[in-house]
Design a protein around this motif. Structure first.
Motif, mmCIF file in Angstrom:
data_model
loop_
_atom_site.group_PDB
_atom_site.id
_atom_site.type_symbol
_atom_site.label_atom_id
_atom_site.label_comp_id
_atom_site.label_asym_id
_atom_site.label_seq_id
_atom_site.Cartn_x
_atom_site.Cartn_y
_atom_site.Cartn_z
ATOM 1 N N ILE B 169 0.449 -1.223 0.099
ATOM 2 C CA ILE B 169 0.847 -0.121 -0.100
ATOM 3 C C ILE B 169 0.626 1.014 -0.210
ATOM 4 N N GLY B 170 2.180 1.345 0.773
ATOM 5 C CA GLY B 170 3.224 2.212 0.305
ATOM 6 C C GLY B 170 3.232 2.312 -0.905
ATOM 7 N N ALA B 261 8.336 -1.908 15.351
ATOM 8 C CA ALA B 261 6.840 -1.680 15.439
ATOM 9 C C ALA B 261 6.509 -0.719 16.315
ATOM 10 N N GLY B 262 6.786 -0.707 17.601
ATOM 11 C CA GLY B 262 5.444 0.449 18.804
ATOM 12 C C GLY B 262 5.785 1.859 18.094
ATOM 13 N N ARG B 263 6.837 2.061 17.705
ATOM 14 C CA ARG B 263 7.273 2.897 17.147
ATOM 15 C C ARG B 263 6.372 3.769 15.973
ATOM 16 N N LEU B 264 6.704 2.738 15.517
ATOM 17 C CA LEU B 264 5.929 3.103 13.762
ATOM 18 C C LEU B 264 4.232 2.756 13.928
ATOM 19 N N LYS B 265 4.138 2.956 14.818
ATOM 20 C CA LYS B 265 2.493 2.353 14.875
ATOM 21 C C LYS B 265 2.521 3.225 15.856
ATOM 22 N N ALA B 266 2.754 3.607 17.040
ATOM 23 C CA ALA B 266 2.937 5.191 17.753
ATOM 24 C C ALA B 266 2.625 6.512 16.445
ATOM 25 N N ARG B 267 3.549 6.315 15.928
ATOM 26 C CA ARG B 267 4.006 7.419 14.542
ATOM 27 C C ARG B 267 2.416 7.681 13.560
ATOM 28 N N LEU B 268 2.263 6.582 13.736
ATOM 29 C CA LEU B 268 0.848 6.673 12.431
ATOM 30 C C LEU B 268 -0.591 6.632 13.370
ATOM 31 N N SER B 279 4.484 19.100 5.868
ATOM 32 C CA SER B 279 5.780 19.080 5.868
ATOM 33 C C SER B 279 6.187 17.672 4.336
ATOM 34 N N GLY B 280 5.708 17.195 3.879
ATOM 35 C CA GLY B 280 5.327 16.386 3.014
ATOM 36 C C GLY B 280 4.687 14.381 2.646
ATOM 37 N N VAL B 281 3.924 15.013 2.462
ATOM 38 C CA VAL B 281 3.481 12.968 2.630
ATOM 39 C C VAL B 281 4.636 12.549 1.657
ATOM 40 N N SER B 282 5.247 12.386 0.884
ATOM 41 C CA SER B 282 6.152 12.014 0.391
ATOM 42 C C SER B 282 7.298 11.079 0.907
ATOM 43 N N SER B 287 9.287 6.847 4.534
ATOM 44 C CA SER B 287 10.497 6.810 6.067
ATOM 45 C C SER B 287 9.911 5.312 6.734
ATOM 46 N N ILE B 288 8.325 5.655 6.744
ATOM 47 C CA ILE B 288 7.500 4.357 6.972
ATOM 48 C C ILE B 288 8.667 2.547 5.816
ATOM 49 N N LEU B 289 8.222 3.703 4.832
ATOM 50 C CA LEU B 289 9.365 2.204 3.744
ATOM 51 C C LEU B 289 9.853 1.189 4.390
ATOM 52 N N ASP B 290 10.979 2.267 5.223
ATOM 53 C CA ASP B 290 12.641 2.488 5.680
ATOM 54 C C ASP B 290 12.036 1.594 6.598
ATOM 55 N N GLU B 291 11.722 1.879 6.873
ATOM 56 C CA GLU B 291 11.060 1.089 9.228
ATOM 57 C C GLU B 291 10.022 0.038 8.478
#
Lengths: 503, 314
Positions: B169-170, B261-268, B279-282, B287-291
């Motif tokens: 999806i990303g 995973a916890g950090r990524l979840k919290a970010r979203l 700040s730009g979706v791109s 950064s999400i794909l990298d994580e």
């Protein structure tokens, strides 16, 4: 990669199992038919099946055959044929008509197999121990100690219950007079038991009514009996032993069977690369770290289980495994070195081995075997070369073999010279006539030659599962039941005592 | 406790299953959209071609051929058939760990897609063909859910599914809204097709009604809490499964992938759409794909390919 646990092909036939060639003979006498008596009557234990068949048309029968094949395909009960770039998966040819064995015949088979395996395990314990039987000259010393399957490394090793061969699959044949005889013992890593179980699943679907009425003895307990047997091999101080199944991997032709047994036993299916030996203890790599392994049901040949002890180029085993076994920290089932007891020449001595250890006569006879090392037997063999099958003891795969009735005068003379030069290296057997059972071939029912492979378990006690793999030579007139040569299999119904009386 | 190799195989079954489903859906939407010969239809084909990772944009000129190759080409490692073959091969290796019901669904689908009639079936009705493939994959997931024990193995399977889904999806969002694109998609038809590609059209309509805006689509596919294909939903599942898996670990202390995973979840979970736009979706997407990739690596280092020295008994 040469990784052969038991078989070049899935159904059976290891390097030791070349006896198939001996069966390519013209019949001297009419074969025993499993269903029909010589007087053209249906045998009583086949009556229900015969009745059912008479109500089914050719169309319905082939419909059922397709149901059966679909069942196997869906279950992934296939073996892969590798050739060139592509590989194709095939199902094992399976015949839908069951082979039926009445209870009194089975009782004798069961007693005979139990006796035989008990004696063979005592023999193995002896030759890897004090070698009393060799001292007493019952079996020639050099025959055993020079066999390539004799593992010096096993000498004086403690094996629980003296159960060297824990899983045994013997090949039986029915002779023209109706009696069963043992053609060979498979004590290394016998295969085919998954087909016994899968064939049963399938035939329940194909002939539910007949099955229910017949009173067929259940074979469902095989997996838990196997697990109990394996657990009984673990040291007493390991209360809940971890049992694993060791497979050469997914490319092995019998992989389906390994996965099947592991699944039904609830034991992890490990490959050599999953095992780690540290400090003479065997561990498997799990997601939460290393876990201790107590019993390994290995489906990898002796040669490949430990590159430090046996073949160095093997990637299928675990380095240090055999040392851990020596130290008593893990049990390998079947024990390495059991193959010496199913050696071609040792086979001829099995009746004497039984008499030596148990003081009994063999309940199931051997196929008559002439040992050319004995001068009187040698002269008989030389006089009857045109009627016998002569095999070299050490060779396999059909090399060094003379098929008398198919040979030329020149070949026989050549063999006679070889026999005289090195008689100890040869055995001879009469041509063997397998019994026939009805099979569905191109929408009609015809007799085909069959053999019988029951499975015997041996841990703290010996158990014979009341069922077997019946292998079929699907080519007309053929006596070769090996799956590599157009052989298939069928379900085997062992009836209980009341079976024939039920409506 | 399960074999590391088995966990690895289950994880990859999950990934390949999800990949096959996504590819089937992209092809289906592309074929449907290009029934019209409009500029927008061509744009949809371009999005689909880019989202499946095809480097050659000219393939969009012949969507049928592209879809056929994507479905049945065994040579192409990204095709549906290849993904299914790999999923099945992994399933064969852990045949003792998955239930017969689950195995049968996958095996049946594989046999149909690799069978001699597959080409003809595709030619006779590509849409039906792809639809049935997607339906069969849903059956597989349903069978896994209904018959497998919801323990460690099942969690590895789902970790594979959700990590793959988050990345797919990303990637799709990146194609549509990333910096590499000349301008944002504005065409109504193309936007609807984008929602179809993520199987999101109906759930989207229930939240935002038929008001289809790029900003809403981004918000829905990135940050929706309940939609199973939003990246937030995926990361929340990833976090859930990972923390359950690490609970069994006998290695003390915080381990890698769980923290990521916890950090990524919290970010979203706490992201704000206005700030993201500013700040730009791109950049956020990449950064999400990298994580996600880092979680994948951490998973391997923790559960599968860990160094033995750390785990040997003292």
């Amino acid at each position: 990669m040469d990784m052969r646990d038991e078989a070049g092909v899935a159904l059976s036939v290891g390097p030791e199992q070349v006896a198939g060639e001996a069966r390519i003979m013209e019949p001297a006498v009419a074969p025993y038919d499993e269903m029909i008596t010589p007087g053209q009557d249906v045998r009583p234990h086949y009556a229900a099946l015969a009745n059912r068949l008479s109500t089914l048309g050719a169309q319905e029968l082939s419909e059922r055959q397709r149901t059966l094949e679909r069942f196997f395909l869906l279950q992934g009960i296939t073996f892969t044929v590798y050739g060139g770039e592509s590989s194709t998966e095939r199902i094992i040819p399976t015949d839908l008509l069951p082979r039926i064995i009445p209870s009194d015949e089975w009782t004798k088979i069961e007693r005979g197999l139990t006796q035989r395996l008990r004696a063979l395990n005592m023999f193995l314990a002896d030759i890897y121990g004090d070698q009393q039987i060799l001292m007493d000259g019952v079996v020639p010393r050099e025959l055993v100690l020079q066999a390539p399957s004799y593992r010096r490394e096993m000498q004086h090793l403690f094996v629980p219950h003296q159960a060297f061969a824990n899983v045994c699959g013997s090949d039986l044949i029915r002779q023209p007079d109706g009696s069963f005889a043992v053609l060979e013992d498979n004590l290394r890593v016998p295969s085919g038991v998954s087909y016994m179980l899968a064939n049963r699943e399938a035939s329940k679907r194909v002939f539910p009514g007949t099955f229910r009425g017949a009173g067929v003895r259940s074979i469902d307990r095989y997996p838990d009996l196997l697990l109990a047997t394996l657990k009984s091999m673990a040291a007493d101080w390991r209360p809940d032993p971890q049992v694993v199944v060791l497979t050469p991997g997914v490319y092995n032709s019998a992989y389906f069977e390994h996965a099947y047994l592991a699944r039904l036993m609830g034991a992890p299916l490990v490959e050599g690369r999953d095992l780690v030996v540290h400090d003479n203890r065997v561990y498997m790599r799990t997601t939460t770290g290393l876990r201790r392994v107590d019993v390994i049901y290995r489906r990898v040949d002796d040669d490949f289980i430990d590159p430090l002890t046996f073949r160095r180029d093997s990637g299928l085993g675990a380095a240090g495994l055999f040392n851990a076994y020596r130290a008593g920290a893990v049990v390998i089932c079947n024990a390495p070195g059991t193959g010496v007891a199913d050696d071609k020449a040792v086979y001829a001595y099995v009746p004497e081995i039984i008499r030596y250890y148990l003081g009994e006569d063999a309940i199931l006879p051997n196929i008559e075997t002439f040992l050319c090392r004995d001068p009187s037997q040698l002269s008989y063999v030389l006089a009857n070369l045109d009627k016998l099958v002569v095999k070299a003891v050490g060779a396999s795969g059909g090399y060094g073999m003379l098929v008398g009735p198919h040979s030329t005068q020149a070949q026989r003379e050549e063999f006679a010279d070889a026999l005289k030069a090195d008689p100890a290296n040869y055995i001879a057997q009469p041509t063997i006539q397998l019994s026939t059972a009805p099979c569905l071939v191109d929408q009609t029912i015809e007799p085909r030659h069959v053999d019988l492979r029951p499975f015997i378990l041996c841990g703290d006690k010996i158990t014979v599962t009341p069922g077997a793999l019946t292998r079929v030579a699907l080519r007309k007139g053929s006596l070769v039941v090996n799956s590599s040569q157009g052989g298939g299999s069928k379900d085997t119904w062992v009836l209980d005592d009341a079976g024939e009386l039920r409506p | 406790m399960m074999l590391a190799r088995v966990a690895d195989s289950l994880y990859w079954i999950g990934r390949y299953i999800e990949r096959a489903e996504h590819m089937a859906r992209l092809s289906d939407v592309m074929l449907n959209a290009t029934l019209d010969r409009t500029e927008a239809a061509y744009e949809v084909a371009q999005i689909a071609i880019a989202a499946v990772g095809e480097p050659d944009p000219s393939k969009a000129a012949n969507p049928y051929q592209a879809a056929l190759a994507l479905a049945l080409d065994r040579e192409d490692a990204g095709s549906i058939t290849s993904s299914l073959a790999k999923a099945r091969e992994n399933a064969r290796q852990v045949r003792d760990q998955i239930t017969t019901e689950t195995w049968e669904r996958l095996n049946l689908l594989y046999l149909r897609l690799t069978g001699p009639n597959a080409d003809k079936a595709f030619a006779d009705g590509s849409s039906t063909f792809l639809h049935e493939a997607i339906a069969d994959l849903h059956l597989f997931k349903g069978a896994a859910d209904a018959t497998m024990s919801h323990g460690e193995g099942w969690r590895f399977l789902l970790l594979g599914v959700y990590l793959e889904r988050a990345q797919l999806i990303g990637r799709l969002l990146e194609v549509c809204f990333g910096d590499a694109r000349r301008g944002p998609i504005t065409d109504h038809f193309a936007l609807t097709s984008l929602l179809r590609m993520s199987c999101a059209l109906e759930p989207y309509l229930r939240v935002y009604t038929a008001d289809i805006q790029p900003r809403f689509i981004q918000e829905f596919l990135l940050l929706d809490e309940e939609f199973p294909r939003s990246i937030r939903f995926c990361t929340s599942r990833i976090e859930e499964h990972l923390s359950s898996l690490t609970r069994h670990m006998d290695v003390p202390g915080q381990v890698g992938p769980e923290r990521l995973a916890g950090r990524l979840k919290a970010r979203l979970q706490y992201a704000d759409m206005d700030e993201l736009e500013a700040s730009g979706v791109s950049a956020f997407l990449s950064s999400i794909l990298d994580e996600c990739a880092a979680i994948h690596r951490g998973l391997y280092e923790t559960f599968v390919a860990y160094p033995l020295e750390l785990r040997l008994p003292a």
